[in-house]
Design an enzyme around this catalytic site. Sequence first.
Site, PDB file in Angstrom:
ATOM      1  CD  GLU A 107      -2.895   0.814   2.518  1.00 14.18           C
ATOM      2  OE1 GLU A 107      -3.332  -0.346   2.733  1.00 14.18           O
ATOM      3  OE2 GLU A 107      -3.198   1.793   3.210  1.00 14.18           O
ATOM      4  CG  ASP A 109      -1.961   4.611   2.600  1.00 12.06           C
ATOM      5  OD1 ASP A 109      -2.730   4.070   1.800  1.00 12.06           O
ATOM      6  OD2 ASP A 109      -1.520   4.036   3.625  1.00 12.06           O
ATOM      7  CD  GLU A 111      -4.160   7.087   5.289  1.00  8.99           C
ATOM      8  OE1 GLU A 111      -4.789   6.026   5.355  1.00  8.99           O
ATOM      9  OE2 GLU A 111      -3.261   7.395   6.098  1.00  8.99           O
TER      10      GLU A 111
END
Length: 293
Positions: A107, A109, A111
């Site tokens: 993953e 990210d 955010e």
Amino acid sequence: MGFLLGLFLVICMLPLISASILSGHASFLSFNESFSTLYGDQNIRFNGADVQISLTNSTGSGFKSRLFYGDAFFGASIKLPANNYTAGVVVTFYTTNSDIFNGNHDELDFEFLGHIQGEQWVLQTNFYGNGSVQRSREERYNLWFDPTQDFHTYSIIWNKNWTVFYVDDVPLRQVHRVDAMGGDYPSKPMSLYATIWDGSDWATNGGKYKIDYRYAPFTADYTDFVINGSGCFQQKIQSCMQGITGSVTNFTGLETYKMKQMKDFRRKFMFYSYCDDRRRYPTPLPECSEANA
Ligand SMILES: *[C@@H]1O[C@H](CO)[C@@H](O)[C@H](O)[C@H]1NC(C)=O
Ligand SMILES: *[C@@H]1O[C@H](CO)[C@@H](O)[C@H](O)[C@H]1NC(C)=O
Ligand SMILES: *[C@@H]1O[C@H](CO)[C@@H](O)[C@H](O)[C@H]1NC(C)=O
Ligand SMILES: *[C@@H]1O[C@H](CO)[C@@H](O)[C@H](O)[C@H]1NC(C)=O
Ligand SMILES: *[C@@H]1O[C@H](CO)[C@@H](O)[C@H](O)[C@H]1NC(C)=O
Ligand SMILES: *[C@@H]1O[C@H](CO)[C@@H](O)[C@H](O)[C@H]1NC(C)=O
Ligand SMILES: *[C@@H]1O[C@H](CO)[C@@H](O)[C@H](O)[C@H]1NC(C)=O
């Protein structure tokens, strides 16, 4: 055929990846051809390359790319919800393969963590490799602009040894894979995701401020999607394990002037890094010596 070609979107030379390229009139990915909805369909509106996703008191919403990518450059222009109070609201733009690698997913990210009235959105970056959820690697930043007022580009270049997160053409974070990381560096093909959801229990000041649905709906706008990489369907995931030889695969880290730009950004706007968090990591994780160099 037109569908596949649309995904092999070519932007120009890598060191030049920048707002100017992303906001130019390249052929951006059509939402409907390149993505599929994940959940909250009633809160998703799209038109050509533009899409809005909303969070209401009944549901959040999100979408993902139809294909997986080995090495790739992922980008989009995003405008965050302009509501006066967005505590607990989480808006994301990320890549993962968690739907097919359970327990050993990768993953990367972006955010965005909501805010209380009078404050600004916080941006967080993070990554996992091969299910390294016990060793999350967050950094948090303020931005030099108000991300609710205009579209800004958020992008990630990722290959076997290097990852860079950019906002507009400014690199925020570079990760250089070192052998001591073991499987913690993302290595398997991933899809691109975008979601908006209720993260009341952690997002704003560690969960101190919860969502207030009196301010709903919360709507995030995405447009100008770019994915430069070779895509593959889940059934053929091996075929994009290697990536394609090209400027993404060949990328070997930021040039000197870009490193300087990144360091300036981090000095002014980064207020948390896992590399400096001795309570969580008494011994910094292996890639940290370079990140702080
Ligand atoms: C989206 O694509 C599907 C087929 O993949 C098609 O049936 C549908 O009409 C398209 N919707 C829009 C709004 O273009
Ligand atoms: C959710 O929002 C709608 C529309 O604003 C409102 O009518 C409804 O009462 C709300 N439901 C809850 C459970 O808060
Ligand atoms: C946001 O706050 C400002 C100043 O407090 C106020 O003037 C404005 O009406 C508010 N907007 C919304 C959508 O609540
Ligand atoms: C990644 O770096 C290692 C050295 O740690 C090197 O042996 C390898 O060839 C590099 N891989 C690519 C695809 O450049
Ligand atoms: C990744 O995780 C799988 C499953 O837990 C494990 O078998 C494998 O050895 C790991 N790979 C690396 C490079 O750590
Ligand atoms: C990437 O590197 C390979 C091998 O060094 C080279 O043949 C190729 O031309 C490069 N591609 C680009 C787009 O720079
Ligand atoms: C995009 O990928 C193609 C194919 O690998 C490559 O020729 C091109 O230089 C890449 N552009 C960027 C910006 O990475």
